[in-house]
Design an enzyme around this catalytic site. Structure first.
Site, PDB file in Angstrom:
ATOM      1  N   GLY A  62      -1.517  -0.601   9.266  1.00  0.00           N
ATOM      2  CA  GLY A  62      -1.576   0.658   8.899  1.00  0.00           C
ATOM      3  C   GLY A  62      -0.954   1.362   7.686  1.00  0.00           C
ATOM      4  O   GLY A  62      -0.493   2.459   7.993  1.00  0.00           O
TER       5      GLY A  62
ATOM      6  N   GLY B 209      -8.855 -13.926  -0.547  1.00  0.00           N
ATOM      7  CA  GLY B 209      -8.744 -14.344   0.470  1.00  0.00           C
ATOM      8  C   GLY B 209      -8.749 -15.615   0.890  1.00  0.00           C
ATOM      9  O   GLY B 209      -9.499 -16.752   0.675  1.00  0.00           O
TER      10      GLY B 209
ATOM     11  N   ASN C 240      -6.992   1.082  -3.486  1.00  0.00           N
ATOM     12  CA  ASN C 240      -7.492   0.368  -2.177  1.00  0.00           C
ATOM     13  C   ASN C 240      -8.383   1.249  -1.407  1.00  0.00           C
ATOM     14  O   ASN C 240      -7.956   2.192  -0.789  1.00  0.00           O
ATOM     15  CB  ASN C 240      -6.156   0.152  -1.366  1.00  0.00           C
ATOM     16  CG  ASN C 240      -6.359  -0.490   0.046  1.00  0.00           C
ATOM     17  OD1 ASN C 240      -7.625  -0.631   0.294  1.00  0.00           O
ATOM     18  ND2 ASN C 240      -5.319  -0.417   0.984  1.00  0.00           N
TER      19      ASN C 240
ATOM     20  N   GLY D 140      -2.341 -13.846  -0.784  1.00  0.00           N
ATOM     21  CA  GLY D 140      -1.509 -12.975   0.288  1.00  0.00           C
ATOM     22  C   GLY D 140      -0.826 -13.574   1.365  1.00  0.00           C
ATOM     23  O   GLY D 140       0.090 -14.274   1.631  1.00  0.00           O
TER      24      GLY D 140
ATOM     25  N   CYS E  13      -9.068  -0.329   3.233  1.00  0.00           N
ATOM     26  CA  CYS E  13      -8.151  -0.706   4.422  1.00  0.00           C
ATOM     27  C   CYS E  13      -8.610  -0.405   5.707  1.00  0.00           C
ATOM     28  O   CYS E  13      -9.066   0.777   5.952  1.00  0.00           O
ATOM     29  CB  CYS E  13      -6.775   0.087   4.215  1.00  0.00           C
ATOM     30  SG  CYS E  13      -5.665  -0.429   5.631  1.00  0.00           S
TER      31      CYS E  13
ATOM     32  N   ASN F 293      -0.513  -0.372  -5.280  1.00  0.00           N
ATOM     33  CA  ASN F 293      -1.699  -0.429  -4.328  1.00  0.00           C
ATOM     34  C   ASN F 293      -1.782   0.979  -3.842  1.00  0.00           C
ATOM     35  O   ASN F 293      -0.946   1.345  -3.072  1.00  0.00           O
ATOM     36  CB  ASN F 293      -1.633  -1.537  -3.376  1.00  0.00           C
ATOM     37  CG  ASN F 293      -2.676  -1.480  -2.355  1.00  0.00           C
ATOM     38  OD1 ASN F 293      -2.712  -0.835  -1.429  1.00  0.00           O
ATOM     39  ND2 ASN F 293      -3.885  -2.458  -2.887  1.00  0.00           N
TER      40      ASN F 293
ATOM     41  N   GLY G 218      -6.465 -14.628   5.565  1.00  0.00           N
ATOM     42  CA  GLY G 218      -6.192 -16.356   5.916  1.00  0.00           C
ATOM     43  C   GLY G 218      -7.123 -17.007   5.477  1.00  0.00           C
ATOM     44  O   GLY G 218      -8.434 -16.468   5.188  1.00  0.00           O
TER      45      GLY G 218
ATOM     46  N   ASN H 172      -3.839  -8.269  11.230  1.00  0.00           N
ATOM     47  CA  ASN H 172      -3.059  -7.430  10.998  1.00  0.00           C
ATOM     48  C   ASN H 172      -3.755  -6.040  11.143  1.00  0.00           C
ATOM     49  O   ASN H 172      -4.464  -5.547  10.976  1.00  0.00           O
ATOM     50  CB  ASN H 172      -2.184  -7.502   9.805  1.00  0.00           C
ATOM     51  CG  ASN H 172      -2.632  -6.572   8.555  1.00  0.00           C
ATOM     52  OD1 ASN H 172      -2.512  -5.404   8.708  1.00  0.00           O
ATOM     53  ND2 ASN H 172      -3.273  -7.204   7.665  1.00  0.00           N
TER      54      ASN H 172
ATOM     55  N   GLY I 188       0.757  -1.088   0.162  1.00  0.00           N
ATOM     56  CA  GLY I 188      -0.030   0.083  -0.110  1.00  0.00           C
ATOM     57  C   GLY I 188       0.800   1.171  -0.040  1.00  0.00           C
ATOM     58  O   GLY I 188       1.692   1.573   0.871  1.00  0.00           O
TER      59      GLY I 188
HETATM   60  C1  LIG Z   1       0.084  -8.022   6.948  1.00  0.00           C
HETATM   61  C2  LIG Z   1      -0.951  -7.630   5.577  1.00  0.00           C
HETATM   62  C3  LIG Z   1      -0.774  -6.265   4.990  1.00  0.00           C
HETATM   63  C4  LIG Z   1      -1.973  -5.947   3.982  1.00  0.00           C
HETATM   64  N1  LIG Z   1      -1.624  -4.529   3.538  1.00  0.00           N
HETATM   65  C5  LIG Z   1      -2.447  -4.206   2.517  1.00  0.00           C
HETATM   66  C6  LIG Z   1      -2.169  -2.974   1.812  1.00  0.00           C
HETATM   67  O1  LIG Z   1      -1.298  -2.370   1.837  1.00  0.00           O
HETATM   68  N2  LIG Z   1      -3.366  -2.714   0.863  1.00  0.00           N
HETATM   69  C7  LIG Z   1      -4.392  -3.610   0.666  1.00  0.00           C
HETATM   70  O2  LIG Z   1      -5.169  -3.252  -0.286  1.00  0.00           O
HETATM   71  N3  LIG Z   1      -4.361  -4.876   1.189  1.00  0.00           N
HETATM   72  C8  LIG Z   1      -3.508  -5.196   2.036  1.00  0.00           C
HETATM   73  N4  LIG Z   1      -3.876  -6.541   2.949  1.00  0.00           N
HETATM   74  C9  LIG Z   1      -4.807  -7.267   2.317  1.00  0.00           C
HETATM   75  C10 LIG Z   1      -4.401  -8.273   1.249  1.00  0.00           C
HETATM   76  O3  LIG Z   1      -4.184  -7.567   0.380  1.00  0.00           O
HETATM   77  C11 LIG Z   1      -5.611  -9.059   1.035  1.00  0.00           C
HETATM   78  O4  LIG Z   1      -6.639  -8.317   0.481  1.00  0.00           O
HETATM   79  C12 LIG Z   1      -6.100 -10.127   2.306  1.00  0.00           C
HETATM   80  O5  LIG Z   1      -5.085 -10.252   3.043  1.00  0.00           O
HETATM   81  C13 LIG Z   1      -6.806 -11.206   1.839  1.00  0.00           C
HETATM   82  O6  LIG Z   1      -5.926 -12.214   1.425  1.00  0.00           O
HETATM   83  P1  LIG Z   1      -5.374 -13.397   1.790  1.00  0.00           P
HETATM   84  O7  LIG Z   1      -6.115 -13.954   2.858  1.00  0.00           O
HETATM   85  O8  LIG Z   1      -4.788 -14.244   0.825  1.00  0.00           O
HETATM   86  O9  LIG Z   1      -4.068 -12.555   2.818  1.00  0.00           O
HETATM   87  C14 LIG Z   1      -2.950  -6.759   3.866  1.00  0.00           C
HETATM   88  C15 LIG Z   1      -2.756  -7.953   4.404  1.00  0.00           C
HETATM   89  C16 LIG Z   1      -1.958  -8.485   5.355  1.00  0.00           C
HETATM   90  C17 LIG Z   1      -2.190  -9.674   6.014  1.00  0.00           C
END
Ligand SMILES: Cc1cc2nc3c(=O)[nH]c(=O)nc-3n(C[C@H](O)[C@H](O)[C@H](O)COP(=O)(O)O)c2cc1C
Ligand SMILES: Cc1cc2nc3c(=O)[nH]c(=O)nc-3n(C[C@H](O)[C@H](O)[C@H](O)COP(=O)(O)OP(=O)(O)OC[C@H]3O[C@@H](n4cnc5c(N)ncnc54)[C@H](O)[C@@H]3O)c2cc1C
Ligand SMILES: Cc1cc2nc3c(=O)[nH]c(=O)nc-3n(C[C@H](O)[C@H](O)[C@H](O)COP(=O)(O)OP(=O)(O)OC[C@H]3O[C@@H](n4cnc5c(N)ncnc54)[C@H](O)[C@@H]3O)c2cc1C
Ligand SMILES: Cc1cc2nc3c(=O)[nH]c(=O)nc-3n(C[C@H](O)[C@H](O)[C@H](O)COP(=O)(O)O)c2cc1C
Ligand code: FES
Ligand code: FES
Lengths: 257, 303, 303, 257
Positions: free
Chosen positions: B72, B243, B127, B265, B130, B99, B217, B69, B46
Site C-alpha cells: 500500500g 513480471g 505508477n 522484482g 498500484c 516511481n 513472480g 503483496n 513508490g
Molecule cells: C512487495 C512489492 C512491492 C511493490 N511496490 C510497488 C510500487 O511501490 N510501485 C510500483 O509501481 N510497483 C510496485 N510493485 C510491483 C513491481 O514493481 C512489479 O511490477 C511486479 O512485482 C511484477 O514484477 P515481478 O514479478 O518481477 O515482481 C511491487 C511489488 C512487490 C512484490
C-alpha cells in the site's frame, strides 16, 4: 553488520523428535559474525510449494568448530524439506539479518530468558553469549504443551539455570510459562522472550506490571528479510516498522501491546 | 565483446536490466550482495506527495510460484526522498528513477515537479497501476480517459524520461498503451501486479489485511509476456517488460517479445544477486548465438 | 454424516465438485481411474454448432505452476455430441452439462436449442470466454453489451440450467457478472483461462502455434479467488468457482470466498483421481470443523 | 486396455552415462499388461519447474521379475530428477498409454527396428516381444551422434541382429541411420522407427520409396496423456488426432509427411 548469501554444508541433521530437527551447518570458510536474536533467510530447494525463503533464527554459533545451528519445527513443506536434509547437502542462507537482544548493564543482573515451543531457538545462542560475556545469573524458562516441545534442555543447562512448564505436566510445573512459580518468587531485572504471540503478550503484561525491562522477538510474514519489500511491518508507537530490520527484537515499550 | 547498452527514450542504460519498484528499496539494501552500479537502472520504491503508513499487516501471502503483496505504498513522501535519500544515492553510477504514485492528478503533478528539480534523477516511472491503495493508483491505469489525463498533466511539468507503468488488470492493454503514448510518455513499462487474493482455509479468513493484493513472480510471467508483446506491436516508444523474471532466460524472452529493457522484482527476494546474474546471462546468450549487441534480439521473435 | 449436496440454480448436485470443460473429455476418459458418477457434475468439452479442427500444434506450453493451452475448441460439433456421445453418457448418474461456444449469437442459440431437447442434459455452460478462437468466445465475454446479447438470446430458447462462464481478461468482472445475471443466467462460473504467452528463448519463437494461449493451473488461483469473491459479493445467483484447484484446501478456499460449487480442470492431468480426493477432503474438513453441511462454509469468509 | 495410476518402487537406477539413466521399477503387485510402443506419464515430485507429468516410453517389461524399465535422457529438470532417483524411492506413473506397434503377418518377415538416440527406448521391448512371438529375422539399427548415444546394445543383441551408425564413426558405420549399407543390401518387409523427427522423416521417405510397411512413433507436447485435453494433436490425412491415444505409433501412410 554486513550480510552474506552463503552456501553452507549440512554437517548433521539431528531429528530431536518427529516435529523438530536441529540442523548443524558448517562451511569451508569462517562463518561471519552473528549476534543472538538475529536470523537467516533460508532458501528451500526442490520444494514446489516453497517459493520464498524461510526466516529461521540463529539457534547457536560455535566459532571454534565453525558451526551454525538451526532449530527447525515442521509446520509446512518448507520446514519439512529443511528437516529432511542429509549430511553433505548444501543449504543457501542469507545472514545475519535483523537486530539482536540488548546486553544488560550489570553482570549481576538477574536475567530471565523465556522460550515457548520453537521460540526457544534464539535463546540458546543468547544464553551462551551472556554466559561468555560474564553474566552470572541467567535463568531459562521453557514452556510447551508437553515434554516433546521442550527442546535442548541439556544444551541450555551449560549456560543457565533451566526451569520448565508443560501444559500436561509431563515436565516441570504444570501450566503456562507465565504461571511458573519463579515469576512470583524471583525479582528479575530483565526478561527476553520468544514464542507464540499470546505467550509473549502475557510475558509482556507481567513485565509491564512489575516494571521489568523486557524484549520480545516477533515473527511476521517476510518476503525479503532485508528491508526492501516492506511486507513484514508491525505496528509500533512510531508507526509501521519492518520486523526484519528494526526487529525481530523489540522492547515492549515500543509496541502497541 | 558484446554491446549490452540500450537507449530507453531519453535514457541511456549500460545494460537492459533494471530493478522493479517496491522490490529493491532504494538500492542500498542490496549493497552487501552486489555492486549495484552494475545494474542498468534502479526504480526506487513508490513515492507519494505525502508520507503514507501503508496497509495494516499481514501484507504478504505466498502463492504458487508467486506472492501477493498489500504494502500500500508505504513511504515517507517525496520531500523525505529529496532530503534524506537522494544525497545518499547521488554518487552511485547508475540511473535512479523514482516511481511516482498519487491519489489525485495534482498529487502526481506536484510530486513530479519536485523530482524534476533533481539533477541526478534522469526520469520517473509514473505508477498508474498500484492495486493496493483505494483512492488512486490502479484506477488511473484502468481507463483510457483517466490514464490520458494524468500523463498529460505530468508531461507538462516533467521534462526528463517519463516512463509510464501500466496495470495488467484491464480488458485491453493496447488501448491504454496507445493513449499513454499519445499523451507523451517516453517509454512504457509493464506489468504491475495482477489483482489477486489468498484465503486461509483453516482460519476461514483472508490472508491479507486488505483482502486482495497484488500478484507477482513467475506465476504472472505468461500474462506479462503476452501484454509486453501486444504493446510492443503497436507503440513506437520503448517498452520495459517485467513480471516473473527469475533468470536470464526469462529476461531474454521479454526482450524477444519486444521489450527494450526489463525490470526484476520479486526475484530479488529469493536471490539478492539475481540482477547481476541476469546481466551476465544475457551477455553469455548473445555470445553463444553470435550477436554483437542486445539490440539484435529486441523484438526478434520469429512469428 | 455431513451433507455435501448443493443447489445450483435449477440443478441439484450431490456434492459441490464438478470438472472443468476441456479438461475432462466426456468423462469416460477417466473411468479407468475413478467412478465418475461420484462427481457432482461434469462439464463436457467445448461444443460448437459445426465441427472444428482446432488450432495447429504445438498447443501446449508448461509455465511456472501452470500451463498454456491453445486447443481452439476442437470438437466434432453439437450433432455429433447428440448422436454419438450422449447415448454413451446417458446412464451415468451425475449431471452432465454441455459447454457451448460459438462465433455468432446465432451459433450459440442454435446449439443451445439442440441441447435443450436432450432430456438427460440438465444444463449448459455458456462459454463466452474462450481466448483461443479468433471470431468468438472471449470477445463476447469482455464487453457488457455483447455478453448481454448472447445471454439474452440463448435464455429465450434454453429452458434448463443456464450457467454462464466468464472471462477473467477484463477490467471489471463485476460489471459483466451483473449484466449476465440481469439477462437471466441461472448461475455464473469463473474463471476461464487468462490470456498468456510463452517464448522459446533458444529458438526465438513463440511456443504455441497461436502465439498466445489460455493460462490455467495454480498460477491463476489468486486471480480466480479474487474474482469469485468479487462476483459473489454482488450477484444473487450461485457462483461456480475455478482456477488452479489442486486439492481440497484449494476448493474450500473458493467455497469460503462465495462459490456454491467448484470446477477442477488442469489438476485432472496430474492426478486423474483428484476429483474424488477433493470430495473426500471437503467432507473431512467439514467433520473436523464440526459443520453438518457444506452450505455452512459457502461464503463464510470472515472479513 | 485398462489404465492405472500406480506407485512403483525404484529397484535400480543404472546411470548409463552422464546423459542417460535406466530406471528399473517394480511393484509389490503384479505389473499390468503393457504393449510395445506404449508409454507412461510420470509424475515428477520435488521439482519446482516440473508441473505436468512427463511422457516416457515403456522400454522393457519383464513379467517374471515384475520389472518395468524406463530409459531416460536428461534434457531438463523433470528428466534430471527422474535420473537422480534412488533405489527404494517411489515413482508415480499412469500407464499403459497409447497404441502399440503392429505385429507383422509372417514369422519370416524381415523386420527392421530403427532407433535414434533415446528414441531407441520403445524398441527394446518391441524387439523382445517380436522374438518371443516367434519372429525370426529381426534387425535393430541404432544411430547416434557418438558411441555414447547408442544405448542398450547388449540387451538388443539378445533379441536381434544389431547394426549401428554414428556420426563421428566411434561405433558401426559412419553417418546417419538412413545411410547404413543394410538399407541398400537388405530387403526389409517392415520398418519400425522412433527417434528425432528429421530421422524418422528420412526413414519414412526411404520406406515410401521402397514401398515398405513403416510405422513411426511420434513425440508431442502432452498435458494429460489420456485423450482428455486435446493438446497433443498431430496433423494426419484425417485431420488432427491425439498422439496420446491414436498414437504414438502411426503408419506413415496416415501422416501428411
Ligand atoms: C512487495 C512489492 C512491492 C511493490 N511496490 C510497488 C510500487 O511501490 N510501485 C510500483 O509501481 N510497483 C510496485 N510493485 C510491483 C513491481 O514493481 C512489479 O511490477 C511486479 O512485482 C511484477 O514484477 P515481478 O514479478 O518481477 O515482481 C511491487 C511489488 C512487490 C512484490
Ligand atoms: C524472525 C523469524 C524467526 C523464525 N525462527 C524460526 C526458527 O528458528 N525455527 C522455526 O522452526 N521456525 C522459525 N520461524 C518460523 C518459520 O519461518 C515458519 O515456520 C516457516 O516459514 C514456515 O514455512 P513452511 O514452508 O514450513 O510452512 P508454510 O506451509 O509456508 O506455512 C505453514 C504455517 O507457517 C506460517 N508461515 C509461512 N511463512 C511464514 C513466514 N515467512 N514467516 C512466518 N510464518 C510463516 C503460515 O502462515 C502457516 O500458518 C521464524 C520466523 C521468523 C519471522
Ligand atoms: C510418447 C513419448 C514418449 C517418450 N519417451 C521418452 C523416453 O522413453 N525417454 C526419454 O528420455 N524421453 C522420452 N520422451 C521425451 C520426454 O517426455 C521429454 O524429454 C521430457 O518430457 C522432458 O522433460 P524435462 O522436464 O526434463 O524437460 P523440459 O525442461 O520440460 O524441456 C526440455 C525439452 O524437452 C521438451 N519437452 C518438454 N515437455 C515435453 C513433453 N511433455 N513432451 C515432449 N517434449 C517435451 C521441451 O520442448 C524442451 O525442448 C517421450 C516423449 C513422448 C511424447
Ligand atoms: C486444455 C484445456 C482446454 C480447455 N477447454 C475449454 C473449453 O473448451 N471450454 C471452456 O469453457 N473452458 C476450457 N478450458 C478452461 C477450463 O475449463 C478452466 O476454466 C480453466 O482451465 C481454469 O481452471 P483450472 O486452473 O482448474 O484448469 C480449458 C482448459 C484447458 C487447460
Ligand atoms: S521482509 Fe521485506 S522488508 Fe522485511
Ligand atoms: S495429451 Fe491430452 S489429449 Fe493427448
Amino acid at each position: 553488520m554486513k550480510k552474506f548469501m552463503l552456501d553452507l554444508i549440512v554437517k548433521e541433521n539431528k531429528q530431536l523428535n518427529n516435529q523438530y530437527s536441529l540442523l548443524i551447518l558448517t562451511s569451508n570458510d569462517d562463518l561471519p559474525e552473528m549476534l543472538p536474536g538475529q536470523f537467516a533467510e533460508v532458501r528451500v530447494d526442490d520444494s514446489p510449494n516453497t517459493f520464498l525463503r524461510r526466516p529461521i533464527s540463529i539457534n547457536f554459533v560455535d566459532y571454534t568448530t565453525n558451526e551454525l545451528w538451526l532449530l527447525v519445527q515442521i509446520v509446512g513443506d518448507g520446514t519439512r524439506k529443511m528437516c529432511s536434509l542429509k549430511p553433505g547437502e548444501i543449504l543457501n542462507l542469507i545472514l545475519p539479518l535483523g537486530n539482536s537482544f540488548s546486553l544488560p548493564e550489570n553482570k549481576t543482573d538477574q536475567l530471565l530468558l523465556i522460550g515457548g515451543g520453537v521460540g526457544t531457538a534464539p535463546m540458546l545462542y543468547w544464553a551462551s553469549y551472556l554466559k561468555n560475556k560474564g553474566f552470572e545469573d541467567i535463568t531459562v524458562l521453557l514452556g510447551g504443551r508437553s515434554i516433546d516441545n521442550l527442546l535442548q534442555l541439556e544444551d541450555f543447562a551449560q549456560y543457565a539455570k533451566v526451569i520448565t512448564t508443560t501444559e500436561d505436566a509431563t515436565h516441570g510445573e504444570k501450566g503456562f510459562v507465565t504461571q511458573h512459580s519463579a515469576l512470583q518468587t524471583e525479582k528479575f531485572s530483565a526478561i527476553y522472550t520468544c514464542g507464540p504471540t499470546p505467550m509473549m503478550k502475557a510475558v509482556a503484561a507481567y513485565a509491564t506490571e512489575k516494571n521489568i525491562f523486557c524484549e520480545v522477538s516477533l515473527e511476521n510474514t517476510m518476503a525479503c528479510g532485508i528491508g526492501a519489500c516492506l511486507c513484514c511491518v508491525t505496528d509500533t508507537k512510531k508507526g509501521h516498522v519492518c520486523v526484519c530490520t528494526e526487529g525481530p527484537v523489540f522492547n515492549i515499550t515500543k509496541l502497541k501491546w | 565483446m558484446v554491446d549490452l547498452s540500450v537507449k530507453l527514450g531519453k535514457l541511456q542504460l549500460k545494460n537492459p536490466v533494471m530493478t522493479a519498484s517496491g522490490t529493491f528499496g532504494y538500492g542500498t539494501e542490496y549493497c552487501d550482495f552486489i555492486d549495484i552500479s552494475r545494474i542498468g537502472g534502479i526504480i526506487v520504491k513508490g513515492t507519494t506527495l505525502r508520507r503514507r503508513e501503508g496497509n495494516p499487516y499481514p501484507r504478504m501471502a505466498e502463492t504458487p510460484s508467486g506472492m501477493l503483496n498489500a504494502v500500500g505504498l508505504q513511504n515517507k513522501g517525496v520531500d523525505y526522498f529529496i532530503e534524506k535519500i537522494n544525497p545518499v544515492i547521488k554518487d552511485i553510477d547508475t540511473n535512479f528513477l523514482v516511481n511516482v504514485s498519487g491519489s489525485t492528478v495534482d498529487d502526481y503533478v506536484i510530486t513530479a515537479e519536485k523530482i524534476n528539480e533533481l539533477d541526478n534523477i534522469p526520469g520517473i516511472e509514473l505508477n498508474i497501476s498500484c492495486p493496493n491503495v483505494k483512492e488512486g493508483g490502479m484506477a488511473f491505469g484502468t481507463s483510457c480517459p483517466s490514464a490520458a489525463s494524468v500523463v498529460r498533466e505530468v508531461r507538462k511539468v516533467y521534462k526528463k524520461e517519463l516512463m509510464v507503468k501500466l496495470s495488467p488488470n484491464v480488458t485491453n492493454i493496447v488501448d491504454i498503451a496507445q493513449v499513454v503514448e499519445a499523451e507523451g510518455a517516453d517509454s512504457i513499462s509493464l506489468i504491475n501486479t495482477l489483482l489477486g487474493m489468498a484465503v486461509d482455509a483453516e482460519k476461514r479468513k483472508p490472508v491479507l489485511s486488505t483482502i486482495t493484493g497484488g500478484l507477482s513472480g513467475p506465476a504472472v510471467k505468461p500474462v506479462a509476456l503476452r501484454m509486453v508483446w501486444q504493446v510492443a506491436q503497436v507503440v513506437k516508444v520503448p517498452v520495459v517488460g517485467m513480471g516473473g523474471i527469475m533468470n536470464a532466460t526469462d529476461a531474454i524472452e521479454f526482450l524477444l517479445a519486444g521489450a527494450s529493457a526489463v525490470q526484476i522484482g520479486t526475484a530479488n527476494f529469493i536471490d539478492p544477486t539475481v540482477t547481476v546474474k541476469v546481466i551476465e546471462g544475457i551477455e553469455e546468450y548473445l555470445k553463444r548465438h553470435n550477436f554483437s549487441s542486445v539490440q539484435d534480439i529486441i523484438g526478434a521473435l520469429e512469428v
